[in-house]
Design an enzyme around this catalytic site. Structure first.
Site, PDB file in Angstrom:
ATOM      1  N   GLY A  30      19.017  -8.813   0.029  1.00 55.96           N
ATOM      2  CA  GLY A  30      18.939  -7.743   1.187  1.00 55.96           C
ATOM      3  C   GLY A  30      18.691  -6.268   0.646  1.00 55.96           C
ATOM      4  N   LYS A  85      15.696  -4.592 -13.411  1.00 52.70           N
ATOM      5  CA  LYS A  85      15.386  -4.842 -14.848  1.00 52.70           C
ATOM      6  C   LYS A  85      15.740  -6.283 -15.021  1.00 52.70           C
ATOM      7  CE  LYS A  85      16.013  -0.334 -16.785  1.00 52.70           C
ATOM      8  NZ  LYS A  85      16.605   0.610 -17.640  1.00 52.70           N
ATOM      9  N   ARG A 120       7.774  -3.396 -11.434  1.00 47.95           N
ATOM     10  CA  ARG A 120       6.641  -3.842 -12.326  1.00 47.95           C
ATOM     11  C   ARG A 120       7.055  -5.525 -12.220  1.00 47.95           C
ATOM     12  NH1 ARG A 120       8.711  -1.532 -17.799  1.00 47.95           N
ATOM     13  NH2 ARG A 120       8.797   0.433 -16.428  1.00 47.95           N
ATOM     14  N   HIS A 161       0.777  -1.414  -0.084  1.00 45.95           N
ATOM     15  CA  HIS A 161       0.014  -0.043  -0.125  1.00 45.95           C
ATOM     16  C   HIS A 161       0.782   1.166   0.188  1.00 45.95           C
ATOM     17  CE1 HIS A 161       0.730   1.068   4.211  1.00 45.95           C
ATOM     18  NE2 HIS A 161       0.147   2.095   4.176  1.00 45.95           N
TER      19      HIS A 161
END
Length: 203
Positions: free
Chosen positions: A135, A173, A159, A97
């Site tokens: 970590g 990525k 994403r 959230h």
């Protein structure tokens, strides 16, 4: 199997779990072996650091054989799922959230607003089985990470990450495949094909 593990997986194992829970409650820094999930099922292979923080245990769905290290923060407000065999490294955070939009839209009246606040982000996070989150990483609301992934140290995952991915960076990525990484070990040690988490990928 070590003597310690033999004892742990014997009928005395649950007593060890209870002793570790008590030590953790007293502020002792330790790894608690065993965890009772939100459905009341005892997971004997789950290991969770006494300093790990969970905002709401009823919104955490966790499978067995999971390792959660010290100072991990699990914000389960929007729901978090952690699959079997996952490992979450020291100081990582999983967030489900955020009020970063809502606080600007509602300004000084943010605290006076009841119900769903405009712009408030509330999205579940899902982590597939046997994924490693290193970590210092942050997993942001609404992200799904596939199975068998490796997320590099201090990454920010904004994403979805596909199955079998190696990903790192801010934003993270995809830079490689764990299938390729694992293949050399499986080729050199054929016996590992019987213990590998994803048997179909060893054929």
């Amino acid at each position: 199997m070590s003597l310690r593990n033999k004892i742990y997986f014997s009928p005395f194992g649950y007593l060890i779990h209870i002793a570790l829970v008590v030590l953790a409650a007293l502020g002792k820094r330790c790894i608690v072996y065993g965890y009772r999930n939100s459905e009341g099922k005892y997971l004997p292979r789950c290991r969770m650091a006494s300093t790990a923080w969970i905002s709401d245990k009823k919104n955490l769905r966790i499978d067995d054989n999971v390792w959660i290290s010290h100072n991990v923060r699990l914000d389960t407000t929007g729901g978090v799922e952690i699959g079997e065999g996952c490992q979450i490294g020291y100081g990582a955070s999983i967030l489900s959230h955020s009020s970063h939009i809502s606080i600007r839209l509602l300004g000084y009246h943010y605290m006076e607003t009841d119900g769903i606040r405009l712009g408030y982000v509330l999205k579940p996070v899902k982590i597939g089985k046997y994924t490693f989150i290193a970590g210092g990483s942050y997993i942001l609301p609404g992200v799904t990470i596939g199975k068998g992934c490796v997320i590099g140290v201090n990454s920010v995952v904004t994403r979805d990450i596909p199955d079998y991915s190696i990903a790192y960076g801010s934003p993270a990525k995809v830079v490689g495949s764990t299938l390729e990484l694992d293949r050399k070990f499986l080729d050199e040690n054929p016996a590992l094909k019987e213990t590998y988490y994803d048997v179909e990928k060893t054929i």
